[in-house]
Design a protein around this motif. Structure first.
Motif, PDB file in Angstrom:
ATOM      1  N   ALA A   1     -24.241 -29.055 -52.516  1.00 38.22           N
ATOM      2  CA  ALA A   1     -24.531 -27.481 -52.303  1.00 38.22           C
ATOM      3  C   ALA A   1     -25.077 -27.046 -51.240  1.00 38.22           C
ATOM      4  O   ALA A   1     -24.955 -25.843 -50.944  1.00 38.22           O
ATOM      5  N   ALA A   2     -26.090 -27.737 -50.276  1.00 35.32           N
ATOM      6  CA  ALA A   2     -26.891 -26.876 -49.637  1.00 35.32           C
ATOM      7  C   ALA A   2     -25.794 -27.294 -48.339  1.00 35.32           C
ATOM      8  O   ALA A   2     -25.688 -26.301 -47.789  1.00 35.32           O
ATOM      9  N   LYS A   3     -25.198 -27.957 -47.757  1.00 31.99           N
ATOM     10  CA  LYS A   3     -23.914 -27.961 -46.842  1.00 31.99           C
ATOM     11  C   LYS A   3     -23.023 -26.671 -47.567  1.00 31.99           C
ATOM     12  O   LYS A   3     -22.658 -25.732 -46.656  1.00 31.99           O
ATOM     13  N   ILE A   4     -22.639 -26.820 -48.333  1.00 35.64           N
ATOM     14  CA  ILE A   4     -21.550 -25.085 -48.972  1.00 35.64           C
ATOM     15  C   ILE A   4     -22.185 -23.378 -48.524  1.00 35.64           C
ATOM     16  O   ILE A   4     -21.907 -23.177 -48.359  1.00 35.64           O
ATOM     17  N   GLU A   5     -23.303 -23.803 -49.293  1.00 39.13           N
ATOM     18  CA  GLU A   5     -24.311 -22.843 -48.562  1.00 39.13           C
ATOM     19  C   GLU A   5     -24.705 -22.513 -47.155  1.00 39.13           C
ATOM     20  O   GLU A   5     -24.330 -21.436 -47.154  1.00 39.13           O
ATOM     21  N   ASP A   6     -24.669 -23.368 -46.698  1.00 36.30           N
ATOM     22  CA  ASP A   6     -24.810 -23.411 -44.479  1.00 36.30           C
ATOM     23  C   ASP A   6     -23.409 -23.163 -44.243  1.00 36.30           C
ATOM     24  O   ASP A   6     -23.160 -22.007 -43.406  1.00 36.30           O
ATOM     25  N   ALA A   7     -21.895 -23.087 -45.091  1.00 37.98           N
ATOM     26  CA  ALA A   7     -20.841 -22.909 -44.805  1.00 37.98           C
ATOM     27  C   ALA A   7     -21.198 -21.496 -44.954  1.00 37.98           C
ATOM     28  O   ALA A   7     -20.197 -21.174 -44.324  1.00 37.98           O
ATOM     29  N   LYS A   8     -21.617 -21.164 -46.197  1.00 40.52           N
ATOM     30  CA  LYS A   8     -21.192 -19.937 -46.434  1.00 40.52           C
ATOM     31  C   LYS A   8     -21.667 -18.810 -45.877  1.00 40.52           C
ATOM     32  O   LYS A   8     -22.086 -17.544 -45.013  1.00 40.52           O
ATOM     33  N   LEU A   9     -23.556 -18.990 -45.352  1.00 37.40           N
ATOM     34  CA  LEU A   9     -23.831 -18.752 -44.438  1.00 37.40           C
ATOM     35  C   LEU A   9     -23.204 -18.148 -43.036  1.00 37.40           C
ATOM     36  O   LEU A   9     -23.476 -17.334 -41.979  1.00 37.40           O
ATOM     37  N   GLN A  10     -22.772 -19.430 -42.378  1.00 38.14           N
ATOM     38  CA  GLN A  10     -21.835 -19.412 -41.177  1.00 38.14           C
ATOM     39  C   GLN A  10     -21.136 -18.116 -41.377  1.00 38.14           C
ATOM     40  O   GLN A  10     -20.646 -17.834 -40.029  1.00 38.14           O
ATOM     41  N   LEU A  11     -20.310 -18.228 -42.353  1.00 36.86           N
ATOM     42  CA  LEU A  11     -18.903 -17.556 -42.773  1.00 36.86           C
ATOM     43  C   LEU A  11     -19.548 -15.960 -42.483  1.00 36.86           C
ATOM     44  O   LEU A  11     -18.949 -15.428 -41.760  1.00 36.86           O
ATOM     45  N   LEU A  12     -20.366 -15.665 -43.825  1.00 38.28           N
ATOM     46  CA  LEU A  12     -21.587 -14.406 -43.176  1.00 38.28           C
ATOM     47  C   LEU A  12     -21.754 -13.885 -41.861  1.00 38.28           C
ATOM     48  O   LEU A  12     -21.397 -12.652 -41.792  1.00 38.28           O
ATOM     49  N   ASP A  13     -22.137 -14.343 -41.381  1.00 31.95           N
ATOM     50  CA  ASP A  13     -22.520 -14.213 -39.967  1.00 31.95           C
ATOM     51  C   ASP A  13     -21.339 -14.524 -38.943  1.00 31.95           C
ATOM     52  O   ASP A  13     -21.404 -13.928 -37.580  1.00 31.95           O
ATOM     53  N   HIS A  14     -20.346 -14.573 -38.888  1.00 28.01           N
ATOM     54  CA  HIS A  14     -19.733 -14.601 -37.963  1.00 28.01           C
ATOM     55  C   HIS A  14     -19.146 -12.543 -38.143  1.00 28.01           C
ATOM     56  O   HIS A  14     -18.753 -11.862 -39.281  1.00 28.01           O
ATOM     57  N   PRO A  15     -18.501 -12.236 -36.850  1.00 26.09           N
ATOM     58  CA  PRO A  15     -18.420 -11.148 -36.254  1.00 26.09           C
ATOM     59  C   PRO A  15     -17.249 -10.626 -36.954  1.00 26.09           C
ATOM     60  O   PRO A  15     -16.823  -9.749 -37.574  1.00 26.09           O
ATOM     61  N   ALA A  16     -15.994 -11.544 -37.544  1.00 23.59           N
ATOM     62  CA  ALA A  16     -15.085 -10.722 -38.140  1.00 23.59           C
ATOM     63  C   ALA A  16     -15.072 -10.643 -39.467  1.00 23.59           C
ATOM     64  O   ALA A  16     -14.841  -9.690 -39.646  1.00 23.59           O
ATOM     65  N   VAL A  17     -16.472 -10.669 -40.069  1.00 24.92           N
ATOM     66  CA  VAL A  17     -16.774 -10.946 -41.701  1.00 24.92           C
ATOM     67  C   VAL A  17     -17.372  -9.975 -41.516  1.00 24.92           C
ATOM     68  O   VAL A  17     -17.691  -8.588 -42.424  1.00 24.92           O
ATOM     69  N   ARG A  18     -18.451  -9.715 -40.786  1.00 22.91           N
ATOM     70  CA  ARG A  18     -19.774  -8.421 -40.406  1.00 22.91           C
ATOM     71  C   ARG A  18     -18.733  -7.310 -40.304  1.00 22.91           C
ATOM     72  O   ARG A  18     -18.980  -5.943 -40.872  1.00 22.91           O
ATOM     73  N   THR A  19     -17.694  -7.702 -39.501  1.00 24.39           N
ATOM     74  CA  THR A  19     -16.572  -5.636 -40.058  1.00 24.39           C
ATOM     75  C   THR A  19     -16.006  -5.932 -40.988  1.00 24.39           C
ATOM     76  O   THR A  19     -15.884  -4.298 -40.945  1.00 24.39           O
ATOM     77  N   TRP A  20     -15.590  -6.676 -41.841  1.00 28.02           N
ATOM     78  CA  TRP A  20     -15.116  -6.155 -42.313  1.00 28.02           C
ATOM     79  C   TRP A  20     -15.916  -6.039 -43.772  1.00 28.02           C
ATOM     80  O   TRP A  20     -15.232  -4.999 -44.288  1.00 28.02           O
ATOM     81  N   LEU A  21     -17.006  -6.505 -43.808  1.00 25.56           N
ATOM     82  CA  LEU A  21     -17.723  -5.599 -44.409  1.00 25.56           C
ATOM     83  C   LEU A  21     -18.442  -3.802 -43.754  1.00 25.56           C
ATOM     84  O   LEU A  21     -18.514  -3.917 -45.137  1.00 25.56           O
ATOM     85  N   SER A  22     -18.185  -3.865 -43.545  1.00 22.83           N
ATOM     86  CA  SER A  22     -18.977  -2.580 -42.554  1.00 22.83           C
ATOM     87  C   SER A  22     -18.005  -1.824 -42.638  1.00 22.83           C
ATOM     88  O   SER A  22     -17.834  -0.148 -43.599  1.00 22.83           O
ATOM     89  N   THR A  23     -16.141  -2.015 -42.872  1.00 23.26           N
ATOM     90  CA  THR A  23     -15.158  -1.509 -43.077  1.00 23.26           C
ATOM     91  C   THR A  23     -15.363  -1.521 -44.770  1.00 23.26           C
ATOM     92  O   THR A  23     -13.717  -0.565 -46.154  1.00 23.26           O
ATOM     93  N   LEU A  24     -15.942  -2.528 -45.933  1.00 25.69           N
ATOM     94  CA  LEU A  24     -15.779  -2.182 -47.434  1.00 25.69           C
ATOM     95  C   LEU A  24     -15.441  -1.029 -47.588  1.00 25.69           C
ATOM     96  O   LEU A  24     -14.816  -0.132 -48.883  1.00 25.69           O
ATOM     97  N   TRP A  25     -16.546   0.205 -47.565  1.00 25.72           N
ATOM     98  CA  TRP A  25     -17.036   1.775 -47.933  1.00 25.72           C
ATOM     99  C   TRP A  25     -15.384   2.209 -48.370  1.00 25.72           C
ATOM    100  O   TRP A  25     -14.696   3.172 -48.969  1.00 25.72           O
ATOM    101  N   ILE A  26     -14.764   2.052 -46.393  1.00 21.67           N
ATOM    102  CA  ILE A  26     -13.952   3.355 -46.116  1.00 21.67           C
ATOM    103  C   ILE A  26     -12.335   2.504 -46.485  1.00 21.67           C
ATOM    104  O   ILE A  26     -11.785   3.511 -47.650  1.00 21.67           O
ATOM    105  N   ARG A  27     -12.438   1.614 -46.868  1.00 18.48           N
ATOM    106  CA  ARG A  27     -11.061   1.144 -47.809  1.00 18.48           C
ATOM    107  C   ARG A  27     -11.776   1.170 -49.141  1.00 18.48           C
ATOM    108  O   ARG A  27      -9.890   1.696 -49.749  1.00 18.48           O
ATOM    109  N   GLY A  28     -12.784   1.169 -49.846  1.00 15.27           N
ATOM    110  CA  GLY A  28     -12.832   1.265 -51.203  1.00 15.27           C
ATOM    111  C   GLY A  28     -12.174   3.039 -51.622  1.00 15.27           C
ATOM    112  O   GLY A  28     -11.796   3.499 -51.837  1.00 15.27           O
TER     113      GLY A  28
END
Length: 419
Positions: free
Chosen positions: A280-307
């Motif tokens: 579970a800790a490995k999955i959690e670390d992978a999730k956090l690394q994914l959320l810190d990725h610039p592409a993911v953060r850019t995608w999150l910033s467009t959620l409101w505009i897209r929605g």
């Protein structure tokens, strides 16, 4: 511009009706005066003319008395400050307070309001209206306009950051391992994991077929120079055929041992995600690394505009799935209100309790609207408004006074002549 032109159409019509009735009442009074003058000047009240003179005289008295009474309600007769005249202008505030009290005591009561709410049958009537597809389309169109209007006043920059921060926080707080375990369980139970495996096997077979020559060339490069070419060909063909046959067997056989092993290992991995803290800790670390990725953060910033764009486009298009869904839900809600007596009874009971609460706690405030509104009116404005409402009917008092006065005068004169 005439005086009537300053009124609303309804008020202007009432003003014209009031003037007509005043003209009729005044004409009767003038007619009585002319008859009286005629009788006095020509006959001096002798014989049968005396009866007509007495009737005309009493008619003038009755008409003048009622003119004074009606006029005194709204203004000073002949602009003379006679006591107890211009009653409405001078008692404006008391009249407003009295009217407010009357409404509060005899109209804004729980029994009367509750009775009217029950008689209105609000759930059934609203349900019948909403169940009409044309009305449902109208509701969807109005909601679309409301959504567009609301979206136009929202600050995209602030909401974009707020939505991105909210989504990021929720994803970071989310326990990914149990969620992934539930997803794997659902995939395995539905058999989709086997479909994915089949697609992967067929993709591998196609890849091998498309790159056969490249693989053969690679084998030649890796093979020792002293090995004959025909040996490489036989080895490659045999291995290639065996691999393709193996992949074909797995893709066609739903009960293949490799498929069962794949299913078992995937379910075991899902169970491990639920029970093994290290995994579970490995999955959690992978999730956090994914959320810190610039592409993911850019995608999150467009959620409101897209929605926002998705909702606005769907709301503006009459044929969109969103508008269709809103119309369908509106019709369904109307059918429930119209046909489901239990649901209608619950809504009606809620309306009864809500109206009772409003009347109990806010009846005085509602009635105070009357008194405060009347207090703000100018005295002349108050008199004019009330006269427009009831002045026409009050002119009948003048007419009746003129007519009844003539009859009373005729009766009194006849009685005096008789006795």
């Amino acid at each position: 511009m005439t005086e009537a032109a300053t009124f609303t159409p309804l008020a202007a019509e009432r003003l014209r009706a009031l003037r007509r009735m005043k003209l009729i009442a005044g004409s009767l009074l003038v007619a009585a005066a002319l008859v009286y003058v005629l009788c006095r000047s020509l006959t001096d009240g002798h014989g049968g003319w005396g009866y007509l003179q007495a009737a005309a005289e009493a008619s003038m008295v009755g008409g003048l008395a009622d003119w004074f009474a009606v006029t005194a309600l709204f203004r000073h007769p002949l602009r003379l400050p006679i006591p107890h005249t211009a009653i409405i202008p001078s008692k404006k505030d008391q009249i407003g307070a009295g009217l407010a009290g009357f409404v509060s005591d005899y109209f804004l009561t729980t029994d009367i309001v509750g009775e009217r709410v029950a008689a209105a049958q609000v759930p059934r009537r609203v349900g019948e209206w909403l169940a009409d597809p044309e009305h449902a389309a109208q509701v969807a169109a109005e909601l679309s306009g409301a959504v567009g209007g609301m979206a136009s006043v929202l600050q995209d920059g602030e909401l974009r950051d707020a939505v991105a921060s909210f989504a990021d926080k929720r994803l970071r707080d989310l326990d990914a391992a149990p969620l992934l375990a539930r997803v794997l369980d659902a995939v395995c139970d539905s058999g989709q994991h086997q479909a994915v495996l089949t697609a992967a096997l067929r993709g591998a077979m196609n890849f091998l077929g498309e790159n056969r020559q490249s693989l053969r060339l690679r084998l030649s490069e890796e093979s020792p120079e002293w090995v004959p070419v025909w040996v490489d060909d036989r080895v490659f063909n045999k291995a290639y055929t065996a691999l393709q046959s193996f992949l074909t067997d797995i893709s066609l056989d739903s009960q293949h041992e490799l498929r069962r092993s794949y299913d078992t290992q995937l379910r075991a991995f899902a169970e491990k995600l639920r029970t093994d803290p290290e995994q579970a800790a490995k999955i959690e670390d992978a999730k956090l690394q994914l959320l810190d990725h610039p592409a993911v953060r850019t995608w999150l910033s467009t959620l409101w505009i897209r929605g926002k764009s998705l909702v606005l486009d769907g709301a503006a298009d009459p044929s969109s799935d969103l508008r269709t869904a809103v119309e369908r839900l509106t019709v369904r809600a109307g059918e429930v209100l119209r046909d489901d007596t239990e649901a209608a009874a619950k809504i009606d009971d809620a309306l009864q309790r809500m109206s009772a609460h409003i009347v109990t706690h806010y009846a005085d405030d509602l009635a105070a609207v009357i008194s405060t509104t009347v207090q703000r009116w100018d005295t002349e404005e108050t008199s004019r408004r009330l006269e427009l409402q009831v002045g026409r009917d009050l002119q009948f008092i003048r007419i009746n006074g003129t007519v009844v006065g003539s009859l009373a005068g005729l009766a009194i004169y006849a009685a005096s002549q008789l006795f």
